[in-house]
Design a protein around this motif. Structure first.
Motif, PDB file in Angstrom:
ATOM      1  N   SER A 164      12.075   4.376   2.342  1.00 34.09           N
ATOM      2  CA  SER A 164      12.166   4.507   3.802  1.00 34.09           C
ATOM      3  C   SER A 164      11.606   5.869   4.196  1.00 34.09           C
ATOM      4  N   ARG A 165      11.117   5.957   5.423  1.00 35.90           N
ATOM      5  CA  ARG A 165      10.574   7.236   5.903  1.00 35.90           C
ATOM      6  C   ARG A 165      11.661   8.307   5.894  1.00 35.90           C
ATOM      7  N   GLY A 166      11.279   9.481   5.485  1.00 33.67           N
ATOM      8  CA  GLY A 166      12.264  10.575   5.490  1.00 33.67           C
ATOM      9  C   GLY A 166      13.026  10.716   4.193  1.00 33.67           C
ATOM     10  N   SER A 167      12.919   9.724   3.299  1.00 31.09           N
ATOM     11  CA  SER A 167      13.611   9.850   2.013  1.00 31.09           C
ATOM     12  C   SER A 167      12.583   9.850   0.885  1.00 31.09           C
ATOM     13  N   LEU A 168      12.975  10.413  -0.248  1.00 31.89           N
ATOM     14  CA  LEU A 168      12.098  10.466  -1.424  1.00 31.89           C
ATOM     15  C   LEU A 168      12.790   9.770  -2.585  1.00 31.89           C
ATOM     16  N   GLN A 228       6.433  15.055  -4.901  1.00 33.29           N
ATOM     17  CA  GLN A 228       6.815  13.753  -4.362  1.00 33.29           C
ATOM     18  C   GLN A 228       6.730  13.766  -2.840  1.00 33.29           C
ATOM     19  N   GLY A 229       7.013  14.923  -2.237  1.00 37.54           N
ATOM     20  CA  GLY A 229       6.885  15.069  -0.788  1.00 37.54           C
ATOM     21  C   GLY A 229       5.434  14.891  -0.338  1.00 37.54           C
ATOM     22  N   LEU A 230       4.498  15.438  -1.130  1.00 38.65           N
ATOM     23  CA  LEU A 230       3.070  15.264  -0.812  1.00 38.65           C
ATOM     24  C   LEU A 230       2.686  13.788  -0.865  1.00 38.65           C
ATOM     25  N   LEU A 231       3.184  13.097  -1.909  1.00 36.96           N
ATOM     26  CA  LEU A 231       2.877  11.664  -2.048  1.00 36.96           C
ATOM     27  C   LEU A 231       3.465  10.877  -0.881  1.00 36.96           C
ATOM     28  N   ALA A 232       4.694  11.244  -0.473  1.00 35.69           N
ATOM     29  CA  ALA A 232       5.364  10.525   0.620  1.00 35.69           C
ATOM     30  C   ALA A 232       4.586  10.679   1.919  1.00 35.69           C
ATOM     31  N   LYS A 233       4.050  11.892   2.140  1.00 31.37           N
ATOM     32  CA  LYS A 233       3.275  12.137   3.357  1.00 31.37           C
ATOM     33  C   LYS A 233       2.074  11.181   3.416  1.00 31.37           C
ATOM     34  N   GLU A 234       1.407  11.019   2.264  1.00 28.98           N
ATOM     35  CA  GLU A 234       0.264  10.103   2.197  1.00 28.98           C
ATOM     36  C   GLU A 234       0.708   8.654   2.318  1.00 28.98           C
ATOM     37  N   TRP A 264       3.077   7.255   3.945  1.00 28.71           N
ATOM     38  CA  TRP A 264       3.398   6.772   5.293  1.00 28.71           C
ATOM     39  C   TRP A 264       2.264   7.009   6.286  1.00 28.71           C
ATOM     40  N   THR A 265       1.102   7.492   5.800  1.00 25.70           N
ATOM     41  CA  THR A 265      -0.062   7.636   6.670  1.00 25.70           C
ATOM     42  C   THR A 265      -1.003   6.478   6.378  1.00 25.70           C
ATOM     43  N   ALA A 266      -1.000   5.499   7.240  1.00 26.15           N
ATOM     44  CA  ALA A 266      -1.716   4.238   6.962  1.00 26.15           C
ATOM     45  C   ALA A 266      -3.213   4.422   6.702  1.00 26.15           C
ATOM     46  N   LYS A 318       0.837  -1.204   0.000  1.00 26.45           N
ATOM     47  CA  LYS A 318       0.000   0.000   0.000  1.00 26.45           C
ATOM     48  C   LYS A 318       0.872   1.254   0.000  1.00 26.45           C
ATOM     49  N   ALA A 319       1.923   1.242   0.826  1.00 26.88           N
ATOM     50  CA  ALA A 319       2.824   2.411   0.889  1.00 26.88           C
ATOM     51  C   ALA A 319       3.490   2.645  -0.467  1.00 26.88           C
ATOM     52  N   HIS A 320       3.947   1.561  -1.106  1.00 33.48           N
ATOM     53  CA  HIS A 320       4.573   1.692  -2.432  1.00 33.48           C
ATOM     54  C   HIS A 320       3.561   2.226  -3.453  1.00 33.48           C
TER      55      HIS A 320
END
Length: 347
Positions: A187-191, A332-338, A340-342, A23-25
């Motif tokens: 990983s969290r914190g990286s894009l 990409q930062g916006l996508l990363a925020k989503e 890692w939000t389960a 799901k995160a991917h």
């Protein structure tokens, strides 16, 4: 017996991934519910692209209100003639997706070492073929893996891309032949740097330094799902592509009962469908082999700024400027925020 062995190897080559990881991917690489259901499902089910209406009614990526993949900023060019340049069905005998891996030799001095190549029937890799390439220990096929993930607090997207190109150049100078660009290690914190940006930048860096014929680019990416995505990567220099996330989504569809076949069979159908799509794209330009398409950059960019074109897609026409490195990093930062939000669902 051979088929059973191949299936056995294929199933072993595909390590398990938890549902949350998948799901995160999917959220990180923008696999929408629509794409999952209307593009990947038909490919996995029947080995054919979904039939849709002619034309593309989505707004241009640069004008869209939604986050869009870089692949959407490119338009395929096609031969300016009224009759089809080549028919991929009737003239299948002269069309080929065969791909060679290994450093290229001087064509004017023939010798036995010219034959030291790995031949793939298609540049769309299965899990077992990808693993064999990655884990091979043959001399002349040395491998290096280059991670496309970067820490946005320490460097910008542009610096990350330049760093990847530097790493690739140094690896080829050190004798590495197969460069695997991978965005699979999230990983969290990286894009992740988008695969198209990384592929284009590495390809052009190696061309500029006279090293391109000594190496092959194999892309392991979650960004590639449909034939156009593959075509963009091949058009900018990728030798082969391993679409790990597309396979993951197909596995997910099979386990949910949305596809009523064995997951490995759905992977095979998917590859068959992508191959057909690539043939169709080649035929629009009257090209008969994937080798002639690789690195040909037969695209026009719409809405990419010249700083991106100069670094990653040198030589491509971009009449309308637009998105810059900061824009892609922000999106990409916006996508990363989503991602890692389960509790956030797939769009």
């Amino acid at each position: 017996l051979e088929q059973t062995m191949n299936l056995d190897e294929e199933s072993r080559s595909f390590p398990e991934m938890s549902a949350d990881e998948v799901k995160a991917h999917m959220k990180m690489f923008q696999v929408t519910f629509e794409e999952r259901d209307q593009i990947l499902r038909p490919l996995g089910e029947s080995g054919m692209e979904a039939i849709g209406s002619m034309g593309d009614d989505k707004p241009m990526a640069v004008l869209s209100n939604r986050v869009r993949s870089i692949y959407d900023y490119f338009r395929q060019q096609f031969a300016q003639v009224t009759n089809p340049p080549i028919d991929p069905l009737r003239e299948a005998i002269v069309m080929s997706l065969e791909t060679c891996i290994g450093s290229e030799r001087n064509v004017f001095v023939e010798g036995p070492e010219h034959a030291r190549r790995v031949i793939l029937t298609t540049p769309v890799l299965s899990a077992s073929k990808f693993n064999r390439l990655r884990d091979n220990e043959e001399s002349g096929f040395e491998v290096v893996q280059i991670d496309l993930n970067y820490n946005p607090e320490k460097q910008s997207l542009q610096e990350a891309i330049e760093g990847i190109a530097d790493q690739a150049e140094q690896s080829v100078r050190d004798g590495k032949v197969i460069l695997i660009l991978t965005d699979a290690f999230l990983s969290r914190g990286s894009l992740p740097v988008h695969a198209a940006l990384a592929t284009g930048a590495v390809h052009h860096r190696l061309v500029d330094k006279g090293l391109r014929c000594d190496a092959n680019l194999v892309i392991e990416s979650g960004t590639v799902r449909d034939p156009h995505h593959f075509a963009v990567l091949f058009g900018f220099g990728a030798t082969a592509v391993y679409p790990y996330l597309a396979y993951r989504v197909l596995n997910d569809l099979c386990s949910a009962g949305e596809i009523q076949i064995d997951p490995l069979q759905s992977h095979e159908n998917y590859r068959k469908g992508i191959n057909k799509g690539l043939m169709k794209i080649l035929s629009k330009m009257g090209i008969s082999t994937i080798a002639s398409y690789r690195g040909a950059q037969l695209f026009e960019a719409i809405g990419l700024s010249s700083e991106i074109v100069d670094l990653c897609f040198k030589g491509v026409t971009s009449r309308i400027e637009g998105a810059r490195f900061e824009d892609f990093q922000f999106e990409q930062g916006l996508l990363a925020k989503e991602a890692w939000t389960a509790r956030k669902p797939i769009q």
